[in-house]
Every structure is written in structure tokens, then in C-alpha cells.
Design a protein around this motif. Structure first.
Motif, PDB file in Angstrom:
ATOM      1  N   PHE A   8     -13.215  36.457 -24.528  1.00 51.55           N
ATOM      2  CA  PHE A   8     -14.441  35.662 -24.532  1.00 51.55           C
ATOM      3  C   PHE A   8     -15.485  36.262 -23.603  1.00 51.55           C
ATOM      4  O   PHE A   8     -15.168  36.762 -22.518  1.00 51.55           O
ATOM      5  N   ASP A   9     -16.735  36.154 -24.033  1.00 53.70           N
ATOM      6  CA  ASP A   9     -17.856  36.314 -23.124  1.00 53.70           C
ATOM      7  C   ASP A   9     -17.860  35.090 -22.203  1.00 53.70           C
ATOM      8  O   ASP A   9     -17.243  34.068 -22.515  1.00 53.70           O
ATOM      9  N   LEU A  10     -18.590  35.177 -21.082  1.00 55.64           N
ATOM     10  CA  LEU A  10     -18.602  34.061 -20.133  1.00 55.64           C
ATOM     11  C   LEU A  10     -19.861  33.198 -20.279  1.00 55.64           C
ATOM     12  O   LEU A  10     -19.814  32.082 -20.791  1.00 55.64           O
ATOM     13  N   GLY A  11     -21.007  33.717 -19.833  1.00 53.51           N
ATOM     14  CA  GLY A  11     -22.231  32.929 -19.846  1.00 53.51           C
ATOM     15  C   GLY A  11     -22.713  32.600 -21.241  1.00 53.51           C
ATOM     16  O   GLY A  11     -22.836  33.482 -22.092  1.00 53.51           O
ATOM     17  N   ASP A  12     -22.992  31.323 -21.487  1.00 56.78           N
ATOM     18  CA  ASP A  12     -23.487  30.809 -22.760  1.00 56.78           C
ATOM     19  C   ASP A  12     -22.478  30.959 -23.892  1.00 56.78           C
ATOM     20  O   ASP A  12     -22.838  30.831 -25.069  1.00 56.78           O
ATOM     21  N   THR A  13     -21.232  31.237 -23.530  1.00 57.82           N
ATOM     22  CA  THR A  13     -20.139  31.201 -24.495  1.00 57.82           C
ATOM     23  C   THR A  13     -19.084  30.217 -24.004  1.00 57.82           C
ATOM     24  O   THR A  13     -18.842  29.191 -24.634  1.00 57.82           O
ATOM     25  N   LEU A  14     -18.476  30.514 -22.871  1.00 60.31           N
ATOM     26  CA  LEU A  14     -17.555  29.557 -22.251  1.00 60.31           C
ATOM     27  C   LEU A  14     -18.308  28.538 -21.404  1.00 60.31           C
ATOM     28  O   LEU A  14     -17.983  27.354 -21.393  1.00 60.31           O
ATOM     29  N   LEU A  26      -5.036  27.549 -28.306  1.00 61.25           N
ATOM     30  CA  LEU A  26      -4.791  28.989 -28.375  1.00 61.25           C
ATOM     31  C   LEU A  26      -3.560  29.369 -27.556  1.00 61.25           C
ATOM     32  O   LEU A  26      -2.747  30.201 -27.988  1.00 61.25           O
ATOM     33  N   GLN A  27      -3.421  28.777 -26.394  1.00 57.85           N
ATOM     34  CA  GLN A  27      -2.231  29.038 -25.583  1.00 57.85           C
ATOM     35  C   GLN A  27      -0.968  28.517 -26.269  1.00 57.85           C
ATOM     36  O   GLN A  27       0.085  29.149 -26.199  1.00 57.85           O
ATOM     37  N   ARG A  28      -1.073  27.359 -26.920  1.00 59.19           N
ATOM     38  CA  ARG A  28       0.081  26.802 -27.628  1.00 59.19           C
ATOM     39  C   ARG A  28       0.556  27.756 -28.711  1.00 59.19           C
ATOM     40  O   ARG A  28       1.759  27.828 -29.006  1.00 59.19           O
ATOM     41  N   ARG A  29      -0.392  28.518 -29.255  1.00 58.45           N
ATOM     42  CA  ARG A  29      -0.049  29.488 -30.297  1.00 58.45           C
ATOM     43  C   ARG A  29       0.341  30.845 -29.716  1.00 58.45           C
ATOM     44  O   ARG A  29       0.440  31.836 -30.430  1.00 58.45           O
ATOM     45  N   SER A  30       0.530  30.876 -28.395  1.00 59.66           N
ATOM     46  CA  SER A  30       1.006  32.072 -27.678  1.00 59.66           C
ATOM     47  C   SER A  30       0.019  33.232 -27.751  1.00 59.66           C
ATOM     48  O   SER A  30       0.412  34.407 -27.729  1.00 59.66           O
ATOM     49  N   LEU A  31      -1.277  32.922 -27.826  1.00 63.04           N
ATOM     50  CA  LEU A  31      -2.295  33.952 -27.813  1.00 63.04           C
ATOM     51  C   LEU A  31      -2.718  34.244 -26.371  1.00 63.04           C
ATOM     52  O   LEU A  31      -2.902  33.328 -25.564  1.00 63.04           O
ATOM     53  N   GLN A  32      -2.866  35.517 -26.056  1.00 68.31           N
ATOM     54  CA  GLN A  32      -3.363  35.910 -24.748  1.00 68.31           C
ATOM     55  C   GLN A  32      -4.874  35.658 -24.691  1.00 68.31           C
ATOM     56  O   GLN A  32      -5.579  35.861 -25.673  1.00 68.31           O
ATOM     57  N   LEU A  33      -5.350  35.259 -23.503  1.00 64.39           N
ATOM     58  CA  LEU A  33      -6.776  34.971 -23.333  1.00 64.39           C
ATOM     59  C   LEU A  33      -7.346  35.832 -22.220  1.00 64.39           C
ATOM     60  O   LEU A  33      -6.672  36.111 -21.228  1.00 64.39           O
ATOM     61  N   ALA A  34      -8.611  36.221 -22.391  1.00 59.74           N
ATOM     62  CA  ALA A  34      -9.265  37.062 -21.386  1.00 59.74           C
ATOM     63  C   ALA A  34     -10.766  36.835 -21.428  1.00 59.74           C
ATOM     64  O   ALA A  34     -11.303  36.270 -22.386  1.00 59.74           O
ATOM     65  N   ILE A  35     -11.431  37.279 -20.368  1.00 59.45           N
ATOM     66  CA  ILE A  35     -12.893  37.234 -20.279  1.00 59.45           C
ATOM     67  C   ILE A  35     -13.421  38.651 -20.119  1.00 59.45           C
ATOM     68  O   ILE A  35     -12.869  39.432 -19.336  1.00 59.45           O
ATOM     69  N   VAL A  67     -15.123  36.741 -28.822  1.00 61.24           N
ATOM     70  CA  VAL A  67     -16.069  35.658 -29.070  1.00 61.24           C
ATOM     71  C   VAL A  67     -17.227  35.791 -28.085  1.00 61.24           C
ATOM     72  O   VAL A  67     -17.017  35.806 -26.868  1.00 61.24           O
ATOM     73  N   GLY A  68     -18.454  35.910 -28.606  1.00 66.20           N
ATOM     74  CA  GLY A  68     -19.623  36.029 -27.746  1.00 66.20           C
ATOM     75  C   GLY A  68     -20.851  35.446 -28.397  1.00 66.20           C
ATOM     76  O   GLY A  68     -20.805  35.013 -29.560  1.00 66.20           O
ATOM     77  N   ASP A  69     -21.969  35.421 -27.662  1.00 67.74           N
ATOM     78  CA  ASP A  69     -23.179  34.772 -28.166  1.00 67.74           C
ATOM     79  C   ASP A  69     -24.317  35.749 -28.448  1.00 67.74           C
ATOM     80  O   ASP A  69     -25.390  35.322 -28.873  1.00 67.74           O
ATOM     81  N   GLN A  70     -24.104  37.059 -28.208  1.00 67.79           N
ATOM     82  CA  GLN A  70     -25.180  38.022 -28.429  1.00 67.79           C
ATOM     83  C   GLN A  70     -24.760  39.067 -29.466  1.00 67.79           C
ATOM     84  O   GLN A  70     -23.781  39.790 -29.257  1.00 67.79           O
ATOM     85  N   LEU A  71     -25.530  39.137 -30.538  1.00 67.40           N
ATOM     86  CA  LEU A  71     -25.182  40.021 -31.640  1.00 67.40           C
ATOM     87  C   LEU A  71     -25.190  41.486 -31.230  1.00 67.40           C
ATOM     88  O   LEU A  71     -24.256  42.234 -31.531  1.00 67.40           O
ATOM     89  N   LYS A  72     -26.249  41.932 -30.530  1.00 69.88           N
ATOM     90  CA  LYS A  72     -26.386  43.346 -30.193  1.00 69.88           C
ATOM     91  C   LYS A  72     -25.505  43.768 -29.020  1.00 69.88           C
ATOM     92  O   LYS A  72     -25.306  44.968 -28.812  1.00 69.88           O
ATOM     93  N   VAL A  73     -25.019  42.825 -28.259  1.00 69.39           N
ATOM     94  CA  VAL A  73     -24.214  43.150 -27.079  1.00 69.39           C
ATOM     95  C   VAL A  73     -22.739  42.851 -27.325  1.00 69.39           C
ATOM     96  O   VAL A  73     -21.882  43.730 -27.249  1.00 69.39           O
ATOM     97  N   ASP A  74     -22.437  41.599 -27.639  1.00 69.57           N
ATOM     98  CA  ASP A  74     -21.044  41.181 -27.807  1.00 69.57           C
ATOM     99  C   ASP A  74     -20.455  41.648 -29.134  1.00 69.57           C
ATOM    100  O   ASP A  74     -19.399  42.289 -29.166  1.00 69.57           O
ATOM    101  N   ILE A  75     -21.133  41.314 -30.219  1.00 68.65           N
ATOM    102  CA  ILE A  75     -20.584  41.615 -31.538  1.00 68.65           C
ATOM    103  C   ILE A  75     -20.597  43.117 -31.817  1.00 68.65           C
ATOM    104  O   ILE A  75     -19.610  43.685 -32.276  1.00 68.65           O
ATOM    105  N   ALA A  76     -21.709  43.771 -31.504  1.00 63.45           N
ATOM    106  CA  ALA A  76     -21.794  45.215 -31.738  1.00 63.45           C
ATOM    107  C   ALA A  76     -20.749  45.971 -30.917  1.00 63.45           C
ATOM    108  O   ALA A  76     -20.117  46.899 -31.415  1.00 63.45           O
ATOM    109  N   GLY A  77     -20.585  45.573 -29.664  1.00 61.22           N
ATOM    110  CA  GLY A  77     -19.610  46.255 -28.814  1.00 61.22           C
ATOM    111  C   GLY A  77     -18.188  46.063 -29.291  1.00 61.22           C
ATOM    112  O   GLY A  77     -17.393  47.009 -29.318  1.00 61.22           O
ATOM    113  N   ALA A  78     -17.856  44.837 -29.665  1.00 66.17           N
ATOM    114  CA  ALA A  78     -16.498  44.555 -30.140  1.00 66.17           C
ATOM    115  C   ALA A  78     -16.209  45.282 -31.445  1.00 66.17           C
ATOM    116  O   ALA A  78     -15.113  45.830 -31.642  1.00 66.17           O
TER     117      ALA A  78
END
Length: 222
Positions: free
Chosen positions: A7-13, A121-130, A190-201
Motif C-alpha cells: 500500500f501507498d500511505l498518504g491518501d491511500t491508507l 487480508l491477514q485472515r487470508r494469510s496475505l503479507q502486508l507492506a507499505i 494499491v495507491g492513489d496516483q496513476l503516474k507514480v503508484d500505478i506506473a511504478g508498480a
């Protein structure tokens, strides 16, 4: 198969809403100034103190946008503190950094329903990160996340100020995935900026989800 969600942090979480940056910076400067005064540290007039810090942050912020290399405001605080003749411990410098950030922290709210989503997400045993672009020191952001009851959800937290790379640079995602022992195809961002979060991922081969500003809809990118 997806094994982790980043996850992104600001304006996402965390939603900060509309901000008056100049006012928040001035409030943080006053808190920091008062703290240093209580420690009996040498200080110039407040106006000089405020202006010097503001110029340093603005200059480094502009440089980082041109170069794509992040800076850590803790280093700036330490340098200016030494130039003013102050002698602070590491703990005192961290507290100083928190006081600069504290007015901004009071503007933040956790997105509605977030903890329920993270629990599932944790119940489904998925790892989480920022993975976050920020010049705010990691120790300060961790303190804020702890106050909001979110820190324990994210054992892996990659802040650009700690690794020098900013999204959309693929390297910052790679550092996070390596710590999680995941391949790009095994993770979602998961992020809120198309050119930064989505493009980078997408650049590194991750599935990505764009959260819209209202928080009501998400768009999936593969």
C-alpha cells in the motif's frame, strides 16, 4: 497467485484532506522551537529559525523532484541544529522531527473500513507492506501509524527517505518485495496516483489498484 499486498500511505491508507502547508509548517516550527528552548539549546529569533528550516526543506524538495532521489528531513534537522550550536542526542533529534510533523498528524484520519479490510487480508494469510514517497523520517511515520493502530499490520515499511529512491522508480518496489520474499507477479500494489503508484508498480510487473480520491471506487491494472 497473490501472496502480498503493498500500500501507498498518504491518501491511500491515511487521508490528510486539503492542507494549508504553510500554516502547518509554522505550527511545527513553533513546537520545535519551544522544545529546543526547554532543552536550553542556543536559538536565534523564531523568525530566523522558521525561515532557515523552510528554505532548506524547499530546496531539497525541489532537488528531489528533478533527480528522483529522496532526502531525509532528519538529516537536515541534524545539520541545522549543529550549525546553530545545539547538541542533541539521537532521541532528542527524533522528538524534534516528530514535533515538526505533529500538526500534520492531527489532520490525518484512517480511511473508513480500513482495519476491517486489513483484518480480512491477514485472515487470508496475505503479507502486508507499505511503500511510501516521503521525506518525513521513518521513525516519525512509524510513531504516527502506531498511534492510529495500524503499525502492527505492516511488518515491512519502505519509506523513500530511507532507501533514496522514489516511486515510480522500480527499485523501491523491488526492495520491498525482496524483504517480503515475493516475486512481482505474487504481489498487488494499491495507491492513489496513476503516474507514480500505478506506473511504478506496473513497471516492475505487479498488479496494481488505483484508489480514487473519494475512496468509493478502485480500478484494477494488470
Amino acid at each position: 497467485m497473490i501472496r502480498g499486498v503493498l500500500f501507498d500511505l498518504g491518501d491511500t491508507l491515511i487521508d490528510f484532506g486539503r492542507l494549508d502547508i504553510d500554516r502547518l509548517f509554522a505550527e511545527g516550527a513553533q513546537l520545535a522551537y519551544d522544545y529546543l528552548r526547554r532543552l536550553n539549546q542556543p536559538l536565534p529569533d523564531f523568525s530566523i529559525f522558521h525561515r532557515r528550516q523552510l528554505r532548506a526543506i524547499r530546496y531539497r524538495w525541489l532537488i528531489s523532484r528533478f533527480t528522483g532521489k529522496e532526502f531525509n528531513s532528519m538529516e537536515i534537522l541534524g545539520r541545522i541544529s549543529r550549525e546553530m550550536g545545539q547538541n542533541l542526542t539521537t532521541r532528542q533529534t527524533e522528538e524534534l522531527a516528530w514535533l515538526w510533523y505533529e500538526p500534520l498528524s492531527k489532520c490525518a484520519k484512517v480511511e473508513e473500513g480500513l482495519t476491517g479490510v486489513l483484518d480480512e487480508l491477514q485472515r487470508r494469510s496475505l503479507q502486508l507492506a507499505i511503500v511510501s514517497n516521503t521525506f518525513v523520517p521513518g521513525a516519525v511515520l512509524d510513531r504516527h501509524l502506531n498511534q492510529l493502530g495500524l503499525l502492527d499490520y505492516f511488518p515491512v515499511r519502505i519509506y523513500s527517505c530511507d532507501v533514496n529512491y522514489r516511486k515510480p522508480n522500480w527499485r523501491i518496489f523491488s526492495i520491498c518485495l525482496e524483504k517480503m520474499n515475493l516475486l512481482p507477479k505474487e504481489a498487488m500494489f494499491v495507491g492513489d496516483q496513476l503516474k507514480v503508484d500505478i506506473a511504478g508498480a506496473k513497471r516492475i510487473g505487479m498488479i496494481s489498484v488505483l484508489k480514487d480520491p473519494t475512496g468509493k471506487n478502485c480500478l484494477l491494472y494488470t
